[in-house]
Design an enzyme around this catalytic site. Structure first.
Site, mmCIF file in Angstrom:
data_model
loop_
_atom_site.group_PDB
_atom_site.id
_atom_site.type_symbol
_atom_site.label_atom_id
_atom_site.label_comp_id
_atom_site.label_asym_id
_atom_site.label_seq_id
_atom_site.Cartn_x
_atom_site.Cartn_y
_atom_site.Cartn_z
ATOM 1 C CE LYS A 1 -2.227 -1.019 3.771
ATOM 2 N NZ LYS A 1 -1.503 -2.274 4.082
ATOM 3 N NE ARG B 1 -4.322 -1.328 9.763
ATOM 4 C CZ ARG B 1 -3.199 -0.819 9.240
ATOM 5 N NH1 ARG B 1 -3.187 0.376 8.694
ATOM 6 N NH2 ARG B 1 -2.095 -1.504 9.269
ATOM 7 N NE ARG C 1 7.400 -2.378 6.216
ATOM 8 C CZ ARG C 1 6.075 -2.274 6.341
ATOM 9 N NH1 ARG C 1 5.344 -1.735 5.379
ATOM 10 N NH2 ARG C 1 5.472 -2.731 7.418
ATOM 11 N NE ARG D 1 6.319 -0.333 10.139
ATOM 12 C CZ ARG D 1 5.141 -0.318 9.526
ATOM 13 N NH1 ARG D 1 5.012 0.286 8.359
ATOM 14 N NH2 ARG D 1 4.081 -0.903 10.070
ATOM 15 N NE ARG E 1 2.031 -4.758 11.213
ATOM 16 C CZ ARG E 1 3.068 -4.582 10.385
ATOM 17 N NH1 ARG E 1 4.220 -5.151 10.652
ATOM 18 N NH2 ARG E 1 2.944 -3.840 9.334
HETATM 19 P P1 ADP Z 1 2.181 -1.854 3.211
HETATM 20 O O1 ADP Z 1 2.209 -0.344 3.177
HETATM 21 O O2 ADP Z 1 0.972 -2.423 2.523
HETATM 22 O O3 ADP Z 1 2.387 -2.416 4.577
HETATM 23 P P2 ADP Z 1 4.762 -1.630 1.799
HETATM 24 O O4 ADP Z 1 4.430 -0.803 0.607
HETATM 25 O O5 ADP Z 1 5.511 -0.972 2.909
HETATM 26 O O6 ADP Z 1 3.411 -2.367 2.352
HETATM 27 O O7 ADP Z 1 5.553 -2.913 1.281
HETATM 28 C C1 ADP Z 1 6.068 -3.878 2.216
HETATM 29 C C2 ADP Z 1 7.435 -4.354 1.739
HETATM 30 O O8 ADP Z 1 7.264 -5.160 0.565
HETATM 31 C C3 ADP Z 1 8.395 -3.234 1.350
HETATM 32 O O9 ADP Z 1 9.708 -3.622 1.752
HETATM 33 C C4 ADP Z 1 8.276 -3.135 -0.169
HETATM 34 O O10 ADP Z 1 9.502 -2.710 -0.770
HETATM 35 C C5 ADP Z 1 7.940 -4.583 -0.551
HETATM 36 N N1 ADP Z 1 6.980 -4.668 -1.657
HETATM 37 C C6 ADP Z 1 5.936 -3.849 -1.920
HETATM 38 N N2 ADP Z 1 5.250 -4.265 -3.003
HETATM 39 C C7 ADP Z 1 5.871 -5.410 -3.423
HETATM 40 C C8 ADP Z 1 5.652 -6.320 -4.512
HETATM 41 N N3 ADP Z 1 4.629 -6.146 -5.379
HETATM 42 N N4 ADP Z 1 6.503 -7.369 -4.643
HETATM 43 C C9 ADP Z 1 7.512 -7.547 -3.768
HETATM 44 N N5 ADP Z 1 7.795 -6.733 -2.739
HETATM 45 C C10 ADP Z 1 6.983 -5.669 -2.563
HETATM 46 P P1 AMP Z 2 0.908 0.475 9.047
HETATM 47 O O1 AMP Z 2 1.997 1.495 8.930
HETATM 48 O O2 AMP Z 2 -0.270 0.785 8.154
HETATM 49 O O3 AMP Z 2 1.409 -0.928 8.878
HETATM 50 O O4 AMP Z 2 0.345 0.610 10.533
HETATM 51 C C1 AMP Z 2 1.175 0.341 11.648
HETATM 52 C C2 AMP Z 2 0.307 0.198 12.903
HETATM 53 O O5 AMP Z 2 -0.371 1.436 13.180
HETATM 54 C C3 AMP Z 2 -0.809 -0.852 12.835
HETATM 55 O O6 AMP Z 2 -0.335 -2.162 13.132
HETATM 56 C C4 AMP Z 2 -1.768 -0.316 13.904
HETATM 57 O O7 AMP Z 2 -1.321 -0.598 15.222
HETATM 58 C C5 AMP Z 2 -1.669 1.188 13.696
HETATM 59 N N1 AMP Z 2 -2.657 1.695 12.710
HETATM 60 C C6 AMP Z 2 -2.391 2.261 11.499
HETATM 61 N N2 AMP Z 2 -3.522 2.606 10.883
HETATM 62 C C7 AMP Z 2 -4.547 2.241 11.702
HETATM 63 C C8 AMP Z 2 -5.967 2.312 11.612
HETATM 64 N N3 AMP Z 2 -6.591 2.832 10.545
HETATM 65 N N4 AMP Z 2 -6.701 1.829 12.652
HETATM 66 C C9 AMP Z 2 -6.098 1.310 13.739
HETATM 67 N N5 AMP Z 2 -4.772 1.203 13.888
HETATM 68 C C10 AMP Z 2 -3.994 1.664 12.881
#
Ligand code: ADP
Ligand code: AMP
Length: 219
Positions: free
Chosen positions: A13, A86, A125, A158, A169
């Site tokens: 995302k 969410r 990541r 992270r 999660r």
């Molecule tokens: P989200 O915001 O949904 O938690 P991220 O965009 O941070 O996910 O992506 C999670 C990890 O996976 C990052 O390290 C990113 O570089 C990698 N990633 C994102 N999209 C893909 C994909 N289509 N294929 C492989 N790795 C990906």
């Molecule tokens: P993310 O960066 O989207 O992976 O979010 C990291 C953490 O933030 C999640 O595991 C939750 O603990 C909190 N969080 C982010 N967005 C929300 C949401 N919309 N509702 C509740 N918790 C959230």
């Protein structure tokens, strides 16, 4: 243009929202990024969110909804929401506040990817603590190992990307977030499904082709 990107943690995302925000010149509003910034600044909101985030549980709806509505009000040129809503309660509250403002979401994109692909994406990541750029140790390497391409900062992992917290999660996603797709479908909103199992570029191309059509329809 106002958009929502849905999908499990690690679906991509944040990665895709940054590209969407650049292409359509809208703000990228990530609830996770806003929460991490509040924590880094040591605010009361950040302190309240800390234990939930560290254990992989969702932060209570009341805290999140007011935080995101504040951010949306400031994003005058449109936005793409990342990580919000969410829960069904958040989606419903978002709908109500948009209706009150006479605004609407023009596109909802749902990134689909199976749980077995997610663990590797999250544990690999790495992100830049300065500019927020996101990399992956295998899928999206920086030019110099562990150093941000944009500002030379040392990349960090992270704290919630450990296998134990990732499991929580994913549990939260299936128990509380997956239903948001059905919430929108039940209200007659089209949800654009995108297969996010492929590589980053392939997913971007698929999202852009669908959003370009939407964009030409809404003008
Ligand atoms: P989200 O915001 O949904 O938690 P991220 O965009 O941070 O996910 O992506 C999670 C990890 O996976 C990052 O390290 C990113 O570089 C990698 N990633 C994102 N999209 C893909 C994909 N289509 N294929 C492989 N790795 C990906
Ligand atoms: P993310 O960066 O989207 O992976 O979010 C990291 C953490 O933030 C999640 O595991 C939750 O603990 C909190 N969080 C982010 N967005 C929300 C949401 N919309 N509702 C509740 N918790 C959230």
């Amino acid at each position: 243009m106002r958009l929502i990107l849905l999908g499990p943690p690690g679906a991509g995302k944040g990665t895709q929202c940054k590209r969407i925000a650049d292409r359509y010149e809208i703000a990228h509003l990530s609830s996770g990024d806003i929460l991490r910034a509040e924590r880094a600044a040591g605010t009361e909101l950040g302190q309240k969110a800390q234990s939930y985030m560290d254990s992989g549980r969702l932060v209570p709806d009341g805290i999140i909804i007011s935080m995101m509505i504040d951010a949306m009000i400031k994003a005058v040129g449109g936005y793409v929401l990342d990580g919000f809503p969410r829960t069904v309660v958040q989606a419903d509250q978002l709908d109500k506040s948009l209706a009150e403002a006479g605004e609407e979401i023009v596109g909802i994109v749902n990134l689909r990817v199976s749980d077995d692909r997610i663990a590797g994406r999250l544990t690999g990541r790495r992100s830049c603590p300065q500019c927020g750029a996101v990399y992956h140790i295998e899928n999206l390497k920086p030019r110099v190992e562990n150093i941000c391409d944009k500002d030379g900062q040392k990349l960090v992992q992270r704290a919630d990307d450990t296998p134990e917290v990732v499991a929580n999660r994913l549990k939260a996603y299936h128990e509380q977030t997956a239903a948001v797709v059905g919430y929108y479908e039940g209200r007659g909103k089209a949800v654009i499904d995108v297969d996010a199992a492929g590589g980053i570029e392939k997913v971007t191309a698929s999202i852009f082709s669908k959003l370009d059509v939407l964009c030409s329809q809404v003008g």
